[in-house]
Design an enzyme around this catalytic site. Structure first.
Site, PDB file in Angstrom:
ATOM      1  N   HIS A 299     -68.529  85.164  86.293  1.00 47.46           N
ATOM      2  CA  HIS A 299     -67.951  84.760  87.200  1.00 47.46           C
ATOM      3  C   HIS A 299     -67.517  85.905  88.052  1.00 47.46           C
ATOM      4  CE1 HIS A 299     -68.473  80.616  85.537  1.00 47.46           C
ATOM      5  NE2 HIS A 299     -68.708  80.324  86.955  1.00 47.46           N
TER       6      HIS A 299
ATOM      7  N   ARG B 288     -66.294  75.954  94.292  1.00 47.53           N
ATOM      8  CA  ARG B 288     -65.804  76.020  92.989  1.00 47.53           C
ATOM      9  C   ARG B 288     -64.173  75.819  92.982  1.00 47.53           C
ATOM     10  NH1 ARG B 288     -70.264  80.155  92.605  1.00 47.53           N
ATOM     11  NH2 ARG B 288     -71.299  79.974  90.624  1.00 47.53           N
TER      12      ARG B 288
ATOM     13  N   GLU C 276     -77.286  71.298  85.291  1.00 52.70           N
ATOM     14  CA  GLU C 276     -77.127  72.389  84.570  1.00 52.70           C
ATOM     15  C   GLU C 276     -77.185  72.463  83.346  1.00 52.70           C
ATOM     16  OE1 GLU C 276     -73.311  74.294  85.855  1.00 52.70           O
ATOM     17  OE2 GLU C 276     -72.257  72.538  85.597  1.00 52.70           O
TER      18      GLU C 276
ATOM     19  N   ASP D 172     -76.068  78.155  84.422  1.00 52.63           N
ATOM     20  CA  ASP D 172     -75.686  77.465  83.114  1.00 52.63           C
ATOM     21  C   ASP D 172     -77.121  76.833  82.586  1.00 52.63           C
ATOM     22  OD1 ASP D 172     -73.291  77.702  82.161  1.00 52.63           O
ATOM     23  OD2 ASP D 172     -72.417  76.630  83.931  1.00 52.63           O
TER      24      ASP D 172
ATOM     25  N   CYS E 275     -77.619  75.777  93.590  1.00 54.73           N
ATOM     26  CA  CYS E 275     -76.351  76.676  93.877  1.00 54.73           C
ATOM     27  C   CYS E 275     -76.100  77.524  92.730  1.00 54.73           C
ATOM     28  CB  CYS E 275     -75.125  75.792  93.989  1.00 54.73           C
ATOM     29  SG  CYS E 275     -74.811  74.754  92.402  1.00 54.73           S
TER      30      CYS E 275
HETATM   31  C1  PEP Z   1     -74.474  77.358  87.562  1.00 51.75           C
HETATM   32  O1  PEP Z   1     -74.078  77.206  86.458  1.00 51.75           O
HETATM   33  O2  PEP Z   1     -75.358  77.890  88.016  1.00 51.75           O
HETATM   34  C2  PEP Z   1     -73.179  77.258  88.728  1.00 51.75           C
HETATM   35  C3  PEP Z   1     -73.531  77.293  89.880  1.00 51.75           C
HETATM   36  O3  PEP Z   1     -71.926  76.971  88.341  1.00 51.75           O
HETATM   37  P1  PEP Z   1     -70.992  78.194  87.592  1.00 51.75           P
HETATM   38  O4  PEP Z   1     -71.700  79.712  87.654  1.00 51.75           O
HETATM   39  O5  PEP Z   1     -69.696  78.269  88.270  1.00 51.75           O
HETATM   40  O6  PEP Z   1     -70.921  77.861  85.967  1.00 51.75           O
HETATM   41 MG    MG Z   2     -72.246  76.030  85.789  1.00 44.29          MG
END
Ligand code: PEP
Ligand code: MG
Length: 560
Positions: free
Chosen positions: A188, A295, A430, A454, A501
């Site tokens: 992140h 988010r 995901e 994910d 996303c």
């Molecule tokens: C993902 O998992 O691709 C996603 C967009 O959510 P995050 O990266 O916040 O887990």
């Molecule tokens: Mg995710």
């Protein structure tokens, strides 16, 4: 000149002084002081500084999210100068000759326990306030830096690694670029760097040394290259690249206002991923069509206690009204795994990525979920809201979450509070389970958004945080791409739209694949919008579709 190679995770060139991130020291040394009067003055000076800092935070919160948001910091200001609190500290310093930081720490523990044992939930919640205020005063006393950067000029920030909670609290105006010893491209922190449009390089190990602090550093986030004390020639080359970067941006600017339409007329929506209401400006500045992923957990990461309904309402309302009639997909709380929040008091887990996270926490702790949904629905009256649930694996979870939405809407109706009746409900795809069950899940919701970060992690059983797994974490793996096609087909068979996303959405080498399988929306960091628009406009889907699909499925006969 020293040249260091790392892994570039956010493109661009930056030049500036190197600065090492400073973490708050958590250990409090106990000492007996000789001069109690001087120690008391030391406390009073730090108390005054804490009150001043809190005043600035209140002003910032008011500007970004309204009066209710500012209230938390104003309450903390009052707590910092509370007479009982102050007298208890004074007693320990002047009568027991205790050093100021230990005195604050002892009084904090005593007051927090007293508040926590009260019957009134409001008073119980004050325990968190006193802890927060005390740790601010202690940080000032011990010289620890709040927010990690104590520099008057913008810097290239180096750190061993940065947790999402640390990254969100950084003063963004002070950062030209990031360098981390560890980390991974889909962490992140890397995602936040891309959202902020700041070059970032990870995985440099021990090559970046403390003795380089303050020296000029040039980073190339595209190549993963770091140069300390560059020679004249290298500096010239890098400055020329910086100039080129500016020219490319200028060229991309010309794409603003144009459609995301392929040469053969297929359109796709290009939206943005954001982590805070502040990110709306670059979304609009880059001419994105909407927000495909807010988010919302970053709001929680930025607070010292559960954000109230009103606090969240103001933040969501700001994003929705700033975006006008454009679609805004707000994802409900997705904490757990690498996004840990102290005040949630979650038990330590052996496998947090597969543990109590995201929608699971919301369904297990409905009061937290309810507060967020109430804030979301109230904010829906101010724009075009879509609500999205993360980490879904089963139909029953979606049904339970939707029931919660209905309950919240009924409550708001009974209270006479306005909300939109047009809020779309979607889920993130995901987990492999959600992808495989997407034919059923599509009957429950209005849209899908594929979280490829994910989805890659779970499909390939490969930890997205683990930098050593580099080449094994391959979002281009046919298993991931085939799942995306399956999800897309199931969505369309059931008449709902589907987006991506995850970070893969911005990968220009896959744009023709996404167009070929019929993805409806790509949500990317603001800086990636215009390059993606350019790529879409340069593509002729009819010309590439057959080849893309046959390489994806491995057998042309399966195409029909
Ligand atoms: C993902 O998992 O691709 C996603 C967009 O959510 P995050 O990266 O916040 O887990
Ligand atoms: Mg995710």
């Amino acid at each position: 000149m020293i040249s260091i190679q790392g892994k570039g995770v956010s493109t661009g060139i930056a030049i500036g002084p190197l600065y090492f991130y400073q973490r708050a020291k958590s250990e409090i040394v106990r000492a007996t002081v000789k001069n109690a009067e001087k120690e008391w003055e030391r406390f009073k000076a730090s108390q005054e500084k804490a009150i001043e800092q809190l005043g600035k935070l209140a002003d910032k919160a008011r500007e970004e999210a309204g009066d209710e948001a500012a209230l938390l910091f104003e309450t903390h200001q009052l707590m910092a100068e509370d007479l009982d609190y102050e007298e208890a500290i004074q007693g320990l310093i002047e009568e027991e000759f205790l050093n100021a930081e230990a005195a604050v720490s002892d009084v904090c523990a005593q007051f927090a326990e007293m508040f926590a044992s009260m019957d009134d939930p409001y008073m119980q919640a004050r325990a968190a306030d006193v802890k927060d205020v005390s740790s601010r005063i202690i940080s000032i006393l011990t010289g620890a830096v709040q927010g990690g950067i104590d520099s008057d000029v913008p810097v290239i920030l180096a750190a061993d690694d940065l947790a999402p909670s640390e990254t969100v609290q950084l003063d963004k105006s002070k950062i030209l670029g990031f360098i981390t010893e560890g980390g991974s491209g889909s962490s992140h922190t890397a995602i936040l760097a891309r959202t902020m449009g700041i070059p970032a390089i990870i995985g440099v190990g021990d090559q970046i040394k403390k003795e380089y602090e303050g020296r000029e550093v040039i980073i190339d986030g595209t190549k993963g290259q770091i140069i300390v004390d560059s020679d004249d020639n290298t500096r010239k080359v890098m400055l020329a690249k910086l100039e080129e970067q500016k020219k490319t941006r200028e060229m991309l600017e010309k794409l603003k206002g144009l459609e995301n339409k392929t040469k053969d007329g297929q359109t796709i929506r290009i939206y943005c991923n954001i982590g805070s209401p502040d990110d709306v400006a670059p979304v609009l500045g880059n001419d994105a069509g909407g927000i495909g992923l807010f988010r919302s957990e970053f709001l929680y990461l930025n607070c010292d206690d559960y954000p109230t309904e009103d606090y969240q309402f103001e933040a969501y309302k700001k994003v929705l009204s700033d975006m006008g009639d454009k679609e805004v997909v707000i994802r409900t709380l997705d904490i757990g795994a690498d996004k840990q929040i102290g005040y949630f008091d979650l038990p330590k887990e052996e496998n947090p990525a597969m543990g109590n996270r995201a929608l699971r926490i919301c369904l297990n702790r409905p009061e937290i979920f309810r507060t967020q949904l109430r804030a979301l629905y109230r904010a829906s009256a101010f724009g075009h809201l879509c609500i999205m649930f993360p980490m879904v694996t089963s139909v029953w979870e979606v049904r339970e979450a939707k029931k919660m939405c209905e309950r919240v809407k009924a409550e708001l109706t009974a209270e006479g509070k306005a909300f939109s009746n047009d809020v779309q409900i979607g889920i993130m795809i995901e987990t492999p389970a959600a992808a495989v069950m997407s034919d059923r899940l599509a009957k429950e919701v209005d849209f899908f958004s594929c979280g490829t970060n994910d989805l890659t992690q779970y499909t390939l059983a490969c930890d997205r945080q683990n930098a050593d797994l580099g080449r094994f974490f391959n979002p281009h793996h046919p298993a991931v791409l085939r799942l995306l096609k399956m999800v897309c087909d199931n969505a369309h068979k059931n008449g709902i739209w589907v987006g991506i996303c995850g970070e893969l959405g911005a990968d220009l080498s896959l744009t023709d694949t996404f167009l070929s399988i019929g993805i409806d929306e790509l949500s990317v960091s603001p800086r990636a919008v215009l390059p993606l628009r350019q790529k879409v406009r340069d593509t002729n889907v009819a010309q590439v579709r057959d080849e893309v699909l046959s390489s994806l499925l491995g057998d042309k006969t399966q195409l029909s």
